[in-house]
Design a protein around this motif. Sequence first.
Motif, short mmCIF file in Angstrom:
data_model
loop_
_atom_site.label_atom_id
_atom_site.label_comp_id
_atom_site.label_asym_id
_atom_site.label_seq_id
_atom_site.Cartn_x
_atom_site.Cartn_y
_atom_site.Cartn_z
N ARG A 1 20.49 30.81 39.70
CA ARG A 1 19.98 30.18 37.87
C ARG A 1 18.22 30.30 37.95
N SER A 2 17.69 31.56 38.71
CA SER A 2 16.19 32.40 38.83
C SER A 2 16.19 33.15 38.92
N PRO A 3 16.06 33.88 38.05
CA PRO A 3 15.76 35.89 38.20
C PRO A 3 15.28 35.70 39.50
N GLU A 4 13.92 34.70 39.63
CA GLU A 4 13.76 35.58 41.31
C GLU A 4 14.02 35.84 42.52
N PHE A 5 14.94 35.11 43.02
CA PHE A 5 16.18 34.97 43.11
C PHE A 5 17.37 35.85 43.53
N LEU A 6 17.32 36.36 42.57
CA LEU A 6 18.38 36.91 42.24
C LEU A 6 19.17 37.93 42.95
N ASP A 7 17.94 39.51 43.12
CA ASP A 7 17.49 40.34 44.04
C ASP A 7 18.37 39.77 45.23
N VAL A 8 17.33 39.11 45.81
CA VAL A 8 16.70 38.09 47.23
C VAL A 8 17.85 37.42 47.83
N ASP A 9 18.50 36.09 47.34
CA ASP A 9 19.01 35.32 47.81
C ASP A 9 20.26 34.20 46.85
N PRO A 10 21.45 35.32 46.43
CA PRO A 10 21.90 34.86 45.16
C PRO A 10 22.10 33.52 45.48
N GLU A 11 22.84 33.20 44.94
CA GLU A 11 23.72 31.00 44.89
C GLU A 11 25.58 31.19 44.92
N ALA A 12 25.73 32.27 44.49
CA ALA A 12 27.54 33.18 44.02
C ALA A 12 27.42 34.30 44.46
N ALA A 13 28.87 34.72 44.40
CA ALA A 13 29.08 36.17 44.20
C ALA A 13 30.64 36.11 43.76
N ILE A 14 31.43 36.93 43.18
CA ILE A 14 32.55 37.20 42.85
C ILE A 14 32.16 38.60 43.32
N SER A 15 33.80 38.97 43.59
CA SER A 15 34.22 40.43 43.34
C SER A 15 35.27 40.45 42.94
N ILE A 16 34.92 42.10 42.09
CA ILE A 16 35.80 42.30 41.00
C ILE A 16 36.70 43.86 40.58
N ASP A 17 37.93 44.39 40.46
CA ASP A 17 38.67 45.24 40.87
C ASP A 17 38.58 46.46 39.30
N ALA A 18 39.11 47.85 39.46
CA ALA A 18 39.00 48.74 38.59
C ALA A 18 39.84 47.94 37.11
N ARG A 19 40.04 46.91 37.34
CA ARG A 19 40.99 46.42 36.45
C ARG A 19 40.24 44.98 35.38
N GLY A 20 39.58 44.68 36.05
CA GLY A 20 38.16 43.85 35.91
C GLY A 20 38.69 42.43 35.92
N ARG A 21 39.95 42.13 37.25
CA ARG A 21 40.10 41.12 37.56
C ARG A 21 39.29 40.19 38.38
N VAL A 22 39.17 39.11 39.21
CA VAL A 22 38.74 38.85 40.40
C VAL A 22 40.09 38.83 41.57
N ILE A 23 38.87 39.72 42.24
CA ILE A 23 39.76 39.57 43.60
C ILE A 23 39.05 39.26 44.62
N GLY A 24 37.94 38.52 44.73
CA GLY A 24 37.51 38.20 45.52
C GLY A 24 36.40 37.19 45.55
N MET A 25 35.74 36.04 46.62
CA MET A 25 34.80 34.91 45.41
C MET A 25 34.40 34.33 47.23
N THR A 26 32.90 33.91 46.80
CA THR A 26 32.36 33.04 48.24
C THR A 26 32.46 31.93 47.13
N HIS A 27 31.93 30.38 48.53
CA HIS A 27 32.60 29.15 47.92
C HIS A 27 32.01 28.46 46.29
N GLY A 28 30.38 29.23 46.80
CA GLY A 28 30.32 28.97 45.24
C GLY A 28 30.51 29.51 44.00
N GLY A 29 30.87 30.98 43.87
CA GLY A 29 31.26 32.09 42.91
C GLY A 29 32.45 30.74 42.75
N ALA A 30 33.68 30.48 43.56
CA ALA A 30 34.80 30.06 42.99
C ALA A 30 34.57 28.11 42.49
#
Length: 633
Positions: free
Chosen positions: A223-252
Amino acid sequence: MRFVFPHSDHIREIERVASGQTTGRDAFVVESWLRCINTHRLDPAQACEAFIVPEQQLKEHRQQSEELIYIARSGLEQLYQQVAGQNYVLLLSDREGVTVEFLGDPLFDNNLRKAGLYLGSEWSEWRAGTCAVGACLESGEALTIHQTDHFDNTHTPLSCTAAPIYDTRGSLCAVLDISLLSSPILKASQNLALHLVKATARRIELANLMAQTRHEWVLRFSRSPEFLDVDPEAAISIDARGRVIGMTHGGAQLLARSAGLHWRSPDLLLGEPISRFFDTDIDRLPELTRGRPTQERVLFARDGNALFAHAIEPQPHLRARRPRAERRQIPPPLKRLGGDAPEIVALQARAAKLARTALPILIQGETGTGKEHLARAIHEGSGLKGRFVAVNCAAIPEQLIESELFGYAPGAFTGASAKGRKGLVEQADGGTLFLDEIGDMPYALQSRLLRVLAEHEVLPVGSSDSRPVRIRVISASHRPLPEAVRDGCFREDLFYRLNAAVITLPALRERPDFDWVLERVLERHRTDGKALIISEAVRAMLKAHRWPGNIRELENVIAVAAAFCEDNTIELWDLPAEIGGAEAVDGADGESSALRRVLADCNWNVSEAARRLGVDRTTVHRRMKRQGISHPH
């Protein structure tokens, strides 16, 4: 259901909750108390003493959690440093509530073990009652169970705060707990602990996602640009077809809010196109990489919320990294024996394939290369239920080896036990018999061993009744057995029984993962809980040594150097004489001579000497002053 409770305020309060009355406790505490009473059938009047699982069971739990422990260790150590001096204990528990990693003050080991704040302790709710780990496993939420929040009086002195760790598929896989043996009365005193443990769990999940999906797109949010690259709050992974294949709890949680779903149903989130959750698709992800300023990397979720996003491109599948794909199939016990060098991974993969068979294995290698460690790892990766029994054929006196191997009947010889004794072969029934230095087994006994292998039965000394045995045989020798066969000191028929498959361990001087081996040895010899550090000059000298004793010799050298070094830093003068260290010079002048040699090589430039030794200039000056060393002119 009615309990008969002793008279205590705490137990009377639980009795009121059981009868449906209200209390001032947090809702998750009340829910846990009710589960303890109605589901687990626990009695708060009966003490729930701390339970430490048996050693073999702990080993199995740690093996199953090995990848997570490896990924989490850095986060655990950082958290432990943050709370240093405040008497906190850190526990990493698996999905069953068993502590598979532990950080605590060794001065309080006995007290921590008694309280269950220790490696191997089980904190499942059905066993320990209301506790932070158990309640976290049941609820899936971060929480604090403080003092009398616990179900019974055994644990009421404790204050425990826990946060769940979810895997990339959205399943709760572990719990991170931070606990105190005693704490202030107010529960609010643990608010900071709750914040820290949640943040650490979030970072562990992110590290796990990055490790598991390095060849896919990863999208990180803040939610803050200052922390985006150093301590993100959530994340997801995406395959080559653009579909969600993984996530952190915050990402979920983020995906669920965006689509009006619930994060407790991860199957409804995985496999869905990213466009269902955000106003973007796979083709627009390059716009969110570090090529653009952070403030411009904005995504809008389908629920209207704006988020700053950082897209990380997939790492290419390099040909040199192909062994890594194989390495995922290697059992953890074998993984622990080497680094990522292709030659070592290939050896591990070969051992892993053989582990799943019943083939006899012969391990060849110089003394000290780790033949028994490899044999034990093969056994642990085999799935056999029986024991691993190691026999050093060169260490047992010739007159005893027969009775040691095959056992003996009651009264078989003078001094024999009246009850008889089961031999090592029979002890390995259903498991693995490891015959180390098999080339040194007396020739006369080789025929008896051959009979055991051929007929699957053992005949104790002094007995006429054979006993059936089913064993997996792994043997090892530092000398080439074919030569022993040619020399007539080893039976050819036994040789062919033993070497259905051969694994040759490289000498330490030939190992491409020498640095990995060295780091593992340094870790085993850390002092006062602090890591050992070696200078580049020491590293170079260790690499140049021939290591006739291999890993065993390296272990001894590091043990000696650890005893002599200062500030946990091993320098040239800390090494034993045979490696070229200070002891190569007689008497107390050894350290001085070693330092003089380095200074002379550097033209008495202290800065250059410090750089070569891997220390700072003040350390060199301090040693020069202590040893009375001054510039020659």
